[in-house]
Design a protein around this motif. Structure first.
Motif, short mmCIF file in Angstrom:
data_model
loop_
_atom_site.label_atom_id
_atom_site.label_comp_id
_atom_site.label_asym_id
_atom_site.label_seq_id
_atom_site.Cartn_x
_atom_site.Cartn_y
_atom_site.Cartn_z
N ASP A 176 0.81 -1.22 0.00
CA ASP A 176 0.00 0.00 0.00
C ASP A 176 0.84 1.27 0.00
O ASP A 176 0.32 2.35 0.21
CB ASP A 176 -0.92 0.02 1.24
CG ASP A 176 -1.93 -1.11 1.19
OD1 ASP A 176 -2.30 -1.50 0.06
OD2 ASP A 176 -2.34 -1.58 2.26
N HIS A 177 2.14 1.16 -0.20
CA HIS A 177 3.01 2.34 -0.16
C HIS A 177 2.69 3.33 -1.26
O HIS A 177 3.05 4.50 -1.17
CB HIS A 177 4.48 1.91 -0.26
CG HIS A 177 5.01 1.44 1.05
ND1 HIS A 177 6.16 0.69 1.16
CD2 HIS A 177 4.54 1.57 2.31
CE1 HIS A 177 6.39 0.40 2.42
NE2 HIS A 177 5.41 0.92 3.14
N PHE A 178 2.03 2.87 -2.34
CA PHE A 178 1.72 3.79 -3.43
C PHE A 178 0.86 4.94 -2.94
O PHE A 178 0.88 6.04 -3.49
CB PHE A 178 0.99 3.05 -4.56
CG PHE A 178 1.91 2.22 -5.40
CD1 PHE A 178 2.88 2.82 -6.19
CD2 PHE A 178 1.83 0.83 -5.40
CE1 PHE A 178 3.73 2.05 -6.96
CE2 PHE A 178 2.68 0.07 -6.16
CZ PHE A 178 3.65 0.66 -6.95
N LEU A 179 0.08 4.70 -1.88
CA LEU A 179 -0.78 5.75 -1.36
C LEU A 179 0.02 6.90 -0.77
O LEU A 179 -0.46 8.02 -0.66
CB LEU A 179 -1.71 5.17 -0.28
CG LEU A 179 -2.68 4.07 -0.75
CD1 LEU A 179 -3.44 3.51 0.46
CD2 LEU A 179 -3.65 4.61 -1.78
N TYR A 180 1.27 6.63 -0.39
CA TYR A 180 2.11 7.63 0.27
C TYR A 180 3.16 8.23 -0.66
O TYR A 180 3.98 9.01 -0.24
CB TYR A 180 2.81 7.01 1.49
CG TYR A 180 1.86 6.81 2.64
CD1 TYR A 180 1.82 7.71 3.71
CD2 TYR A 180 0.98 5.75 2.65
CE1 TYR A 180 0.94 7.53 4.76
CE2 TYR A 180 0.10 5.55 3.69
CZ TYR A 180 0.08 6.45 4.75
OH TYR A 180 -0.79 6.28 5.80
N ASN A 237 8.88 -5.77 -12.82
CA ASN A 237 10.00 -6.41 -12.14
C ASN A 237 9.81 -6.25 -10.63
O ASN A 237 10.08 -5.20 -10.06
CB ASN A 237 11.32 -5.75 -12.58
CG ASN A 237 12.54 -6.52 -12.08
OD1 ASN A 237 12.52 -7.08 -10.98
ND2 ASN A 237 13.59 -6.53 -12.88
N ASN A 238 9.30 -7.26 -9.98
CA ASN A 238 8.94 -7.17 -8.57
C ASN A 238 10.14 -6.83 -7.69
O ASN A 238 10.02 -6.10 -6.71
CB ASN A 238 8.32 -8.48 -8.11
CG ASN A 238 6.93 -8.69 -8.69
OD1 ASN A 238 6.24 -7.71 -8.97
ND2 ASN A 238 6.55 -9.94 -8.89
N GLU A 239 11.30 -7.36 -8.03
CA GLU A 239 12.49 -7.10 -7.21
C GLU A 239 12.87 -5.64 -7.25
O GLU A 239 13.13 -5.03 -6.21
CB GLU A 239 13.65 -7.96 -7.71
CG GLU A 239 14.91 -7.81 -6.85
CD GLU A 239 16.03 -8.70 -7.32
OE1 GLU A 239 17.14 -8.58 -6.76
OE2 GLU A 239 15.82 -9.51 -8.25
N LEU A 290 10.54 0.87 -3.50
CA LEU A 290 9.65 1.21 -2.39
C LEU A 290 10.39 1.25 -1.06
O LEU A 290 10.14 2.12 -0.22
CB LEU A 290 8.51 0.19 -2.33
CG LEU A 290 7.52 0.21 -3.50
CD1 LEU A 290 6.53 -0.94 -3.36
CD2 LEU A 290 6.78 1.53 -3.55
N ARG A 291 11.33 0.32 -0.87
CA ARG A 291 12.09 0.29 0.37
C ARG A 291 12.95 1.55 0.52
O ARG A 291 13.07 2.12 1.60
CB ARG A 291 12.97 -0.96 0.40
CG ARG A 291 13.54 -1.29 1.79
CD ARG A 291 14.37 -2.55 1.78
NE ARG A 291 13.59 -3.69 1.33
CZ ARG A 291 13.81 -4.34 0.20
NH1 ARG A 291 14.80 -3.96 -0.61
NH2 ARG A 291 13.07 -5.38 -0.14
N GLN A 292 13.57 1.99 -0.58
CA GLN A 292 14.39 3.20 -0.54
C GLN A 292 13.57 4.42 -0.20
O GLN A 292 13.98 5.27 0.60
CB GLN A 292 15.10 3.40 -1.89
CG GLN A 292 16.21 2.39 -2.16
CD GLN A 292 16.81 2.55 -3.54
OE1 GLN A 292 16.21 3.17 -4.43
NE2 GLN A 292 17.99 1.98 -3.75
N ARG A 293 12.40 4.52 -0.83
CA ARG A 293 11.55 5.68 -0.56
C ARG A 293 11.06 5.67 0.88
O ARG A 293 10.97 6.73 1.52
CB ARG A 293 10.34 5.67 -1.52
CG ARG A 293 10.70 5.83 -2.98
CD ARG A 293 11.46 7.13 -3.23
NE ARG A 293 10.62 8.28 -2.97
CZ ARG A 293 11.06 9.46 -2.58
NH1 ARG A 293 12.36 9.62 -2.35
NH2 ARG A 293 10.23 10.46 -2.37
N LEU A 294 10.74 4.49 1.42
CA LEU A 294 10.31 4.39 2.81
C LEU A 294 11.43 4.78 3.75
O LEU A 294 11.22 5.50 4.74
CB LEU A 294 9.85 2.96 3.11
CG LEU A 294 9.38 2.71 4.56
CD1 LEU A 294 8.20 3.61 4.89
CD2 LEU A 294 9.02 1.24 4.74
#
Length: 301
Positions: free
Chosen positions: A29-33, A48-50, A56-60
């Motif tokens: 659900d990170h797309f919401l942020y 490419n899921n990886e 997403l991990r970097q942005r978080l």
């Protein structure tokens, strides 16, 4: 208004951090942020899921780092920057300036030694401006210490000796306090020095610090324009001439000589030490700047 104690600031920042973490959604659900731009990038690599998970991990992590910095700044401001003390210091300095200016005006009308209260007014104005300019142009680094009241014992001894010399000579050797031209030159140096130091702090903005910085941060850049275009250390140059100017303004022969010697030795050592760090920070860029721009402090290249 009294600032909350350090424990309260820590509790508040912990609460902020905990709330943010509690509200952080699962990875899916990170797309919401994400911003619209980030969402577009994520969508492009969704196949490419990886890569998607790495993105997403970097942005978080970036967002969590920003939250931590905000919490740290919250704690820092309340521990080192108490509004009640700032208000009290500013009030006292304002009263000193007002009373000193009134006293100087009355003594001037009487043809007496108006330079003594004028000196006190210049000292109070100097300390107020140190704080105000830092707060206005470099707010992330402003603390109660920006008033420079804790400027070392040598600083207070020097100015105390200047006051003692001025008072004794005025009382017992009045002829030493009649050199009007010397006093006018001193006043001009005071004004010049104060303006130059203030402009240096304003122009350097977030790059200015009352303490020597031993580690280069991403926000640091080499300032070579404005007042820095004709002197590498305009804040030091400004203070050097301001301080000597105060003693000439008082017509203090002993303190004028003493200030010049002590300040020259201090700035000579400080500039040599500081420029070693600046060369480490900026390399050849600073070396070129050093070659083309002097300090303008006598005998300090």
């Amino acid at each position: 208004m009294t600032a909350p104690p350090a424990t309260s600031a820590y509790t508040a920042s912990t609460t902020i951090s905990s709330t943010n973490q509690a509200n952080t959604p699962p990875a899916d659900d990170h797309f919401l942020y994400l911003s619209a731009k980030d969402s577009h990038i994520a969508a492009e690599i969704e196949a490419n899921n990886e890569q998607r998970e790495i993105f997403l991990r970097q942005r978080l992590q970036e967002k969590q780092h920003q939250q931590k910095m905000q919490a740290d700044r919250y704690i820092y401001n309340y521990v080192n920057h108490k509004p009640d003390e700032v208000a009290l210091h500013s009030f006292i300095l304002g009263i000193l300036v007002a009373l000193s200016v009134v006293a100087a005006a009355r003594l001037m009308n009487d043809g007496s030694y108006y330079q003594l209260p004028g000196y006190v007014a210049s000292l109070a104005a100097f300390h107020f401006l140190e704080y105000w300019i830092t707060a206005r142009y470099n707010p992330t680094k402003v603390t109660i210490d920006s008033f420079l009241f804790r400027n070392g014992s040598s600083y207070f001894i020097a100015h105390s000796c200047a006051l003692v010399e001025a008072t004794i000579e005025w009382a017992f050797f009045g002829s030493l306090k009649t050199h009007t031209i010397v006093s006018v030159i001193g006043f001009a140096l005071m004004v010049f020095g104060q303006i130059l130091r203030s402009m240096a702090m304003i122009h350097a903005s977030s790059n200015f610090s009352h303490l020597i910085v031993h580690r280069k941060e991403d926000s640091h850049h080499l300032v070579t324009t404005g007042v820095y275009s004709f002197t590498r250390h305009p804040s030091y140059l400004g203070y050097f001439w301001w301080a000597i100017g105060t003693q000439l303004f008082l017509m203090n022969p002993v303190a004028s000589f003493g200030f010049a010697i002590v300040l020259w030795r201090f700035f000579n050592n400080r500039i040599q030490y500081e420029e070693k760090l600046l060369i480490e920070f900026f390399g050849d860029k600073y070396l070129e700047y050093k070659k083309s721009t002097g300090t303008l402090i006598p005998l300090i290249k």
